[in-house]
Design an enzyme around this catalytic site. Structure first.
Site, PDB file in Angstrom:
ATOM      1  N   GLU A 120       2.062 -26.358  37.469  1.00 11.94           N
ATOM      2  CA  GLU A 120       2.077 -24.764  37.933  1.00 11.94           C
ATOM      3  C   GLU A 120       3.055 -24.317  38.887  1.00 11.94           C
ATOM      4  O   GLU A 120       3.422 -25.101  40.042  1.00 11.94           O
ATOM      5  CB  GLU A 120       0.663 -24.290  37.773  1.00 11.94           C
ATOM      6  N   CYS A 133       7.210 -21.297  43.850  1.00 11.62           N
ATOM      7  CA  CYS A 133       6.460 -21.409  44.651  1.00 11.62           C
ATOM      8  C   CYS A 133       6.704 -22.648  43.719  1.00 11.62           C
ATOM      9  O   CYS A 133       6.036 -22.330  42.778  1.00 11.62           O
ATOM     10  CB  CYS A 133       5.499 -20.887  44.367  1.00 11.62           C
ATOM     11  N   CYS A 140      -2.813 -34.190  43.697  1.00 11.49           N
ATOM     12  CA  CYS A 140      -2.711 -34.245  45.069  1.00 11.49           C
ATOM     13  C   CYS A 140      -3.066 -35.988  45.632  1.00 11.49           C
ATOM     14  O   CYS A 140      -4.168 -35.739  45.283  1.00 11.49           O
ATOM     15  CB  CYS A 140      -2.956 -33.355  46.087  1.00 11.49           C
ATOM     16  N   CYS A 144      -8.132 -31.598  50.519  1.00  9.84           N
ATOM     17  CA  CYS A 144      -8.196 -30.956  51.391  1.00  9.84           C
ATOM     18  C   CYS A 144      -9.426 -29.367  51.084  1.00  9.84           C
ATOM     19  O   CYS A 144      -9.185 -29.565  49.969  1.00  9.84           O
ATOM     20  CB  CYS A 144      -7.073 -30.082  52.540  1.00  9.84           C
ATOM     21  N   CYS A 147      -8.855 -25.627  49.089  1.00  8.87           N
ATOM     22  CA  CYS A 147      -7.757 -26.521  48.292  1.00  8.87           C
ATOM     23  C   CYS A 147      -8.207 -26.306  46.521  1.00  8.87           C
ATOM     24  O   CYS A 147      -8.624 -28.053  46.637  1.00  8.87           O
ATOM     25  CB  CYS A 147      -6.714 -27.523  48.611  1.00  8.87           C
ATOM     26  N   GLY A 206       0.666 -30.262  45.094  1.00  9.37           N
ATOM     27  CA  GLY A 206       0.768 -31.503  45.715  1.00  9.37           C
ATOM     28  C   GLY A 206       1.295 -31.271  47.328  1.00  9.37           C
ATOM     29  O   GLY A 206       1.159 -30.239  48.099  1.00  9.37           O
ATOM     30  N   SER A 238       6.507 -27.153  53.237  1.00  9.71           N
ATOM     31  CA  SER A 238       5.064 -26.924  54.185  1.00  9.71           C
ATOM     32  C   SER A 238       4.363 -28.311  53.638  1.00  9.71           C
ATOM     33  O   SER A 238       4.628 -28.546  52.393  1.00  9.71           O
ATOM     34  CB  SER A 238       4.105 -26.064  52.642  1.00  9.71           C
ATOM     35  N   HIS A 262      -4.766 -24.703  60.053  1.00 11.73           N
ATOM     36  CA  HIS A 262      -6.106 -24.614  59.688  1.00 11.73           C
ATOM     37  C   HIS A 262      -7.311 -24.408  60.548  1.00 11.73           C
ATOM     38  O   HIS A 262      -8.649 -24.460  60.635  1.00 11.73           O
ATOM     39  CB  HIS A 262      -6.315 -25.121  58.302  1.00 11.73           C
ATOM     40  N   ASN A 337      -8.410 -17.687  49.260  1.00 16.97           N
ATOM     41  CA  ASN A 337      -8.070 -17.269  48.144  1.00 16.97           C
ATOM     42  C   ASN A 337      -9.236 -18.432  47.429  1.00 16.97           C
ATOM     43  O   ASN A 337      -9.352 -20.123  46.533  1.00 16.97           O
ATOM     44  CB  ASN A 337      -7.305 -17.993  46.892  1.00 16.97           C
ATOM     45  N   CYS A 380      -1.950 -18.932  47.102  1.00 15.94           N
ATOM     46  CA  CYS A 380      -2.448 -20.172  47.667  1.00 15.94           C
ATOM     47  C   CYS A 380      -2.868 -21.335  46.931  1.00 15.94           C
ATOM     48  O   CYS A 380      -4.206 -20.821  47.832  1.00 15.94           O
ATOM     49  CB  CYS A 380      -2.062 -19.903  49.047  1.00 15.94           C
TER      50      CYS A 380
HETATM   51  N1  SAH Z   1       0.262 -29.941  50.373  1.00 18.45           N
HETATM   52  C1  SAH Z   1       1.079 -28.357  51.017  1.00 18.45           C
HETATM   53  C2  SAH Z   1       1.767 -27.622  50.594  1.00 18.45           C
HETATM   54  C3  SAH Z   1       1.266 -27.063  49.357  1.00 18.45           C
HETATM   55  S1  SAH Z   1      -0.332 -25.682  50.098  1.00 18.45           S
HETATM   56  C4  SAH Z   1       0.256 -28.568  51.959  1.00 18.45           C
HETATM   57  O1  SAH Z   1      -0.572 -28.247  52.357  1.00 18.45           O
HETATM   58  O2  SAH Z   1       0.748 -28.055  52.523  1.00 18.45           O
HETATM   59  C5  SAH Z   1       0.529 -24.442  50.344  1.00 18.45           C
HETATM   60  C6  SAH Z   1      -0.741 -23.769  51.541  1.00 18.45           C
HETATM   61  O3  SAH Z   1      -1.610 -23.042  50.894  1.00 18.45           O
HETATM   62  C7  SAH Z   1      -0.662 -24.524  52.090  1.00 18.45           C
HETATM   63  O4  SAH Z   1      -0.867 -23.982  53.989  1.00 18.45           O
HETATM   64  C8  SAH Z   1      -2.334 -24.893  52.187  1.00 18.45           C
HETATM   65  O5  SAH Z   1      -3.262 -25.444  53.147  1.00 18.45           O
HETATM   66  C9  SAH Z   1      -3.608 -23.428  51.462  1.00 18.45           C
HETATM   67  N2  SAH Z   1      -4.095 -23.685  50.461  1.00 18.45           N
HETATM   68  C10 SAH Z   1      -4.793 -24.221  50.523  1.00 18.45           C
HETATM   69  N3  SAH Z   1      -5.458 -23.685  49.490  1.00 18.45           N
HETATM   70  C11 SAH Z   1      -5.869 -22.990  49.708  1.00 18.45           C
HETATM   71  C12 SAH Z   1      -6.763 -21.453  49.657  1.00 18.45           C
HETATM   72  N4  SAH Z   1      -7.922 -21.600  48.702  1.00 18.45           N
HETATM   73  N5  SAH Z   1      -7.044 -20.277  50.069  1.00 18.45           N
HETATM   74  C13 SAH Z   1      -5.942 -20.042  50.887  1.00 18.45           C
HETATM   75  N6  SAH Z   1      -4.572 -21.104  50.889  1.00 18.45           N
HETATM   76  C14 SAH Z   1      -4.655 -21.918  50.333  1.00 18.45           C
HETATM   77 FE1  SF4 Z   2      -2.863 -31.404  48.788  1.00 17.88          FE
HETATM   78 FE2  SF4 Z   2      -1.798 -29.312  50.660  1.00 17.88          FE
HETATM   79 FE3  SF4 Z   2      -4.072 -29.250  48.524  1.00 17.88          FE
HETATM   80 FE4  SF4 Z   2      -3.668 -30.552  51.045  1.00 17.88          FE
HETATM   81  S1  SF4 Z   2      -3.237 -27.926  50.811  1.00 17.88           S
HETATM   82  S2  SF4 Z   2      -4.850 -30.710  49.127  1.00 17.88           S
HETATM   83  S3  SF4 Z   2      -1.764 -31.133  50.755  1.00 17.88           S
HETATM   84  S4  SF4 Z   2      -1.680 -29.391  48.045  1.00 17.88           S
END
Ligand code: SAH
Ligand code: SF4
Length: 401
Positions: A120, A133, A140, A144, A147, A206, A238, A262, A337, A380
């Site tokens: 996406e 974006c 990935c 996390c 996510c 990713g 990022s 975070h 989110n 995000c």
């Molecule tokens: N993998 C990289 C980039 C992708 S995520 C990273 O982790 O930085 C882009 C951003 O969205 C990151 O800061 C991630 O931690 C945040 N993110 C992931 N899941 C989220 C969610 N459910 N709500 C808000 N932000 C989130």
């Molecule tokens: Fe992967 Fe970034 Fe999501 Fe963590 S926040 S699982 S590094 S995409």
């Protein structure tokens, strides 16, 4: 209200014929060498590479036949040997706030027998900018816990051509190439700018620093002045904190850096961002302090997702400010989110306000990120695709490693 278009056309109908290499994503020296591989001498290869570069990246051409400054016979020779690959657009959704999300499908040019993969890509229009974006991986390796992408196993890294393919396809759909037309709801691209896409964030699916070489190649091409020509100040990568690749990112790519922080304590960050067990806060912040090119004009963005009763207390906010002291930084508070099956809740608005207030008083301006495209799952951390990793047996059956 949002609407989705299920597109039944394939943007790239030219199926990879065996033996044809895609030229998209090759750096200039590789492009020259590839051209020498079909019999051009060094001088001609250099000249042709510049012409191709301009057609591919400046003009967005996917058909060799449109390259009017190249003789017909040679255009045919190029078409017989090479591809200008673009992803298929599986779907395009537009949110009520103008955010657009595409599901793009890629075939593996080296292994055409493998099932295609899907990622996406999201476009976020604002008053004064339009941000794309971009995804770097299918799924990935990291997990996390807040996510959605983290629930999808890594299927594979995207190639530089595929990462660039997202940008090229988005530019085409948004009418960003010379002679292109804006979509019907074109009022939602930034006003007064000649480009719909003014900024790129590597914040899609990713971990970009686990696909370093391809991401580097992509961003160097995207910022090359003879092509797409986006300023490196308008490109942000990022990372969840892959410490050994932070310094090379600054030195070799030179784009803006964002860190998914975070949490301000290792015990909590170990759970939220498990890569922290490998590279804890101390190492991460040390790498940030030494980020090449860091200055007050070129700050690192620290992303902080607001999770109700998990990381959102006043004490957390004060510790955040303390940890970042001395690092030229911006703080970006991201309201969590939700996604189907997520185990967290977003902090209340009054909690976010109070947290932001502490951060503001420490001198960080307007730190809360407005969620965009939540209705189409484009915000995000909401991205995910249905692509699955094949088992060893399935790969063997297809005859691929
Ligand atoms: N993998 C990289 C980039 C992708 S995520 C990273 O982790 O930085 C882009 C951003 O969205 C990151 O800061 C991630 O931690 C945040 N993110 C992931 N899941 C989220 C969610 N459910 N709500 C808000 N932000 C989130
Ligand atoms: Fe992967 Fe970034 Fe999501 Fe963590 S926040 S699982 S590094 S995409």
């Amino acid at each position: 209200m949002s609407f989705a278009l299920d597109l039944d056309f394939h943007a790239h109908t030219d199926r990879p014929r065996s033996g044809r290499t895609s030229l998209v994503g090759l750096m200039k020296p590789e492009l020259r060498e590839t051209l020498m591989g079909i019999g051009l001498d060094e001088r001609e290869a250099k000249m042709r590479a510049s012409q191709l570069w301009n057609w591919i990246y400046h003009n967005g051409v996917t058909d060799f036949d449109r390259m009017s400054n190249i003789q017909k016979g040679f255009r045919q020779k190029l078409a017989d040997s090479f591809l200008l690959d673009r992803p298929e657009v599986v779907s395009e959704q537009v949110s009520m706030d103008g955010t657009r999300k595409w599901l793009f499908r890629f075939r593996d040019p080296k292994n055409p027998l493998l099932p295609p993969v899907e990622v996406e890509t999201v476009y976020i229009p604002e008053e004064d900018r339009g941000t794309l974006c971009v995804s770097s991986q299918v799924g990935c390796t990291l997990t996390c816990s807040f996510c959605h992408t983290g629930t999808q196993k890594l299927v594979r890294n995207l190639t530089a051509g595929e990462i660039l393919g997202q940008l090229l396809m988005a530019r085409e759909r948004l009418g960003d190439f010379p002679g292109g037309t804006r979509p019907d709801d074109g009022g939602l691209v930034p006003s007064g700018d000649t480009r719909a896409i003014t900024n790129i964030v590597m914040m899609g699916m990713g971990e970009p620093l686990y696909n370093y070489d391809n991401v580097k190649q992509t961003l160097l091409i995207a910022s090359d002045e003879a092509g797409i020509s986006l300023s490196k100040r308008r490109i942000t990568l990022s990372t969840s904190g892959v410490v050994p690749f932070i310094e090379p990112t600054g030195r070799e790519i030179g784009v803006m850096l964002a860190i998914s922080l975070h949490a301000v304590r290792d015990d909590l960050r170990d759970i939220l961002v498990p890569i922290n067990k490998k590279w804890p806060l101390k190492d991460l912040l040390e790498a940030c302090r030494n980020y090449p090119g860091l200055s007050n004009a070129k700050r690192i963005t620290f992303e902080y997702v607001m999770l109700r009763d998990i990381n959102d207390s006043d004490a957390d906010a004060r510790e955040l400010v303390r940890l970042l002291a001395g690092i030229p930084a911006k703080i970006n508070l991201i309201p969590f989110n939700p996604w189907p099956g997520s185990n967290y809740e977003c902090s209340t608005s009054s909690r976010i306000e109070q947290f932001a207030d502490i951060v503001n008083r420490a001198g960080y301006a307007s730190p809360v990120r407005t969620p965009r495209g939540r209705d189409i799952y484009a915000a995000c951390g909401q991205l995910k695709s249905a692509s699955q990793r094949l088992s060893k047996k399935e790969r063997e059956a297809l005859g691929v490693a």
